[in-house]
Motif scaffolding. Structure first.
Motif, PDB file in Angstrom:
ATOM      1  N   UNK A 153      -0.541 -10.812   0.248  1.00 47.82           N
ATOM      2  CA  UNK A 153      -1.296 -10.438  -1.077  1.00 47.82           C
ATOM      3  C   UNK A 153      -0.806  -9.212  -1.751  1.00 47.82           C
ATOM      4  N   UNK A 154       0.179  -8.474  -1.051  1.00 49.56           N
ATOM      5  CA  UNK A 154       0.978  -7.331  -1.443  1.00 49.56           C
ATOM      6  C   UNK A 154       2.269  -7.697  -2.260  1.00 49.56           C
ATOM      7  N   UNK A 155       2.676  -8.987  -2.011  1.00 53.34           N
ATOM      8  CA  UNK A 155       3.925  -9.331  -2.733  1.00 53.34           C
ATOM      9  C   UNK A 155       3.798  -9.589  -4.400  1.00 53.34           C
ATOM     10  N   UNK A 156       4.707  -8.877  -5.091  1.00 50.66           N
ATOM     11  CA  UNK A 156       4.385  -8.753  -6.435  1.00 50.66           C
ATOM     12  C   UNK A 156       3.655  -7.873  -6.958  1.00 50.66           C
ATOM     13  N   UNK A 157       2.976  -6.867  -6.290  1.00 56.88           N
ATOM     14  CA  UNK A 157       2.414  -5.774  -6.582  1.00 56.88           C
ATOM     15  C   UNK A 157       3.330  -4.686  -6.982  1.00 56.88           C
ATOM     16  N   UNK A 158       2.611  -3.758  -8.220  1.00 55.36           N
ATOM     17  CA  UNK A 158       3.404  -2.613  -8.439  1.00 55.36           C
ATOM     18  C   UNK A 158       3.032  -1.407  -7.452  1.00 55.36           C
ATOM     19  N   UNK A 159       1.786  -1.480  -7.249  1.00 49.64           N
ATOM     20  CA  UNK A 159       1.461  -0.646  -6.250  1.00 49.64           C
ATOM     21  C   UNK A 159       0.289  -0.795  -5.386  1.00 49.64           C
ATOM     22  N   UNK A 160       0.067  -0.112  -4.286  1.00 50.72           N
ATOM     23  CA  UNK A 160      -0.951  -0.209  -3.286  1.00 50.72           C
ATOM     24  C   UNK A 160      -1.626   1.004  -3.110  1.00 50.72           C
ATOM     25  N   UNK A 161      -3.000   0.992  -3.191  1.00 48.05           N
ATOM     26  CA  UNK A 161      -3.771   2.040  -2.639  1.00 48.05           C
ATOM     27  C   UNK A 161      -4.605   1.999  -1.765  1.00 48.05           C
ATOM     28  N   UNK A 162      -4.459   2.546  -0.621  1.00 48.76           N
ATOM     29  CA  UNK A 162      -5.178   2.433   0.632  1.00 48.76           C
ATOM     30  C   UNK A 162      -6.441   3.328   0.794  1.00 48.76           C
TER      31      UNK A 162
END
Length: 384
Positions: A153-162
């Motif tokens: 699901x993270x593929x192609x995302x610009x940012x990850x907020x955890x």
């Protein structure tokens, strides 16, 4: 929408969540948490995809229509507490602190995500439409079934907020040590320790040799720590033990160290010190380290700037604990962790939430999303 005015609503939802036992191995409880949260997301226009699991709770993916989201929010629904804990220690508030199992790690964060998105929608911002939410069910046991989903699901995302909780001083997390779990199972030969000890081959003795050698791998200056935290063996004091088992926790600061430690542990366990004993090693370095690189630092600068606009001084820190942020960071996706509310003593009877931080950090999250969801030409000026 004024977030501060929603505090009572947020606390009511938090109380409901805290009073549901949702330990990592309690599939029924974790799935109940998911059912409680679902109406809030669907009312915001998010569509739910359930990733069914057999032994742990189902993982939940929320997307907004056909929009291609640029921001992935990752949170977990499981806790470390066994069934029955919430009956013994139900949600409570004393002064400006809230207590209860999982209150800060991370049920307050689940509430914060919902109300941050609600704030954006009610304030007329379309930023929430650029968000995808992933709620997992097994983070507290190392994310064995959710890691591949997170990476997909993270593929192609610009940012990850955890959404792990902020540190006690309010710091967000920009670096984490990687960690791994290994198990050594030793088999030997049983014998009576008084009548014919020479015929025995002690599995416990062999494990003891390995424990000493494993602990010699510690190099705290380099960020490497190795700990044999649980051992077991034998069934009678007057018997040479034919079985022994040791559980090992390993922490590293870099990806290179992770490879190094895997190799060293494998080599160490390849031969026996006690003749006639055999060793079986299982496990691996399950979480890569989250290394603060240029991209993460630039994303942190955006978070810090947004905080300043709200009158908050946001600091960052590194920690030895693991989280799902390591997976997205290892993929090269700019990642910030510790964006949940402020609290302390997670995983203990003293676990608490700083109630004032619940609305404060919810507004911070909303404004971060709004800043990051700007059109590409604008966002590139902030984070490139």
């Amino acid at each position: 929408m004024n977030v501060q005015q929603k505090e009572d609503e947020m606390l009511n939802l938090l109380e409901k969540l805290v009073n549901i036992d949702s330990g990592s191995h309690d599939k029924e409880g974790v799935d109940q948490i998911g059912r409680e949260l679902a109406p809030y997301f669907t009312q915001l226009g998010f569509e739910l995809e359930v990733k069914e699991q057999e032994e742990v709770g189902d993982h939940l993916v929320y997307r907004f229509g056909s929009t291609q989201p640029s921001i992935l929010i990752v949170a977990h629904m499981d806790t470390v507490f066994e069934r029955g804990t919430s009956v013994k220690r139900p949600f409570s508030i004393e002064g400006r602190r809230a207590y209860g199992p999982g209150v800060i790690d991370m049920k307050a964060s689940l509430v914060s995500v919902i109300y941050a998105l609600s704030y954006l929608k009610e304030s007329g911002s379309s930023a929430y439409e650029h968000v995808q939410i992933l709620l997992t069910s097994d983070e507290e046991i190392g994310s064995p079934t959710s890691r591949s989903l997170i990476e997909k699901e993270a593929k192609g995302k610009r940012y990850a907020l955890v959404m792990e909780p902020a540190r006690r001083d309010g710091s967000v997390v920009t670096g984490r040590r990687g960690n791994g779990r290994f198990v050594i199972e030793v088999s030997g030969r049983a014998a009576h320790s008084g009548i014919e000890p020479e015929k025995g081959r002690s599995a416990i003795e062999e494990l003891a040799h390995k424990i000493v050698k494993l602990h010699d791998l510690n190099d705290h200056e380099r960020g490497i720590s190795v700990n044999v935290g649980i051992i077991a063996g034998g069934n009678a004091v007057n018997t040479i033990s034919d079985t022994a088992i040791g559980h090992i926790d390993v922490r590293v600061a870099t990806i290179e160290q992770a490879k190094e430690m895997e190799l060293k542990i494998e080599q160490l366990c390849a031969t026996s010190d006690v003749q006639g004993t055999n060793i079986e090693l299982t496990g691996d370095m399950s979480r890569p380290p989250m290394v603060k690189n240029k991209q993460i630092n630039e994303l942190y600068r955006v978070v810090k700037k947004v905080g300043a606009e709200l009158g908050l001084s946001i600091k960052d820190t590194k920690t030895g604990g693991g989280s799902d942020a390591s997976f997205t960071a290892a993929m090269g996706i700019p990642t910030i962790d510790g964006l949940g509310p402020i609290g302390g003593y997670a995983h203990s009877e003293k676990e608490y939430l700083d109630v004032d931080s619940l609305t404060e950090r919810t507004l911070l999250l909303a404004k971060i999303i709004e800043k990051l969801a700007k059109p590409n030409e604008n966002s590139k000026k902030e984070v490139s």
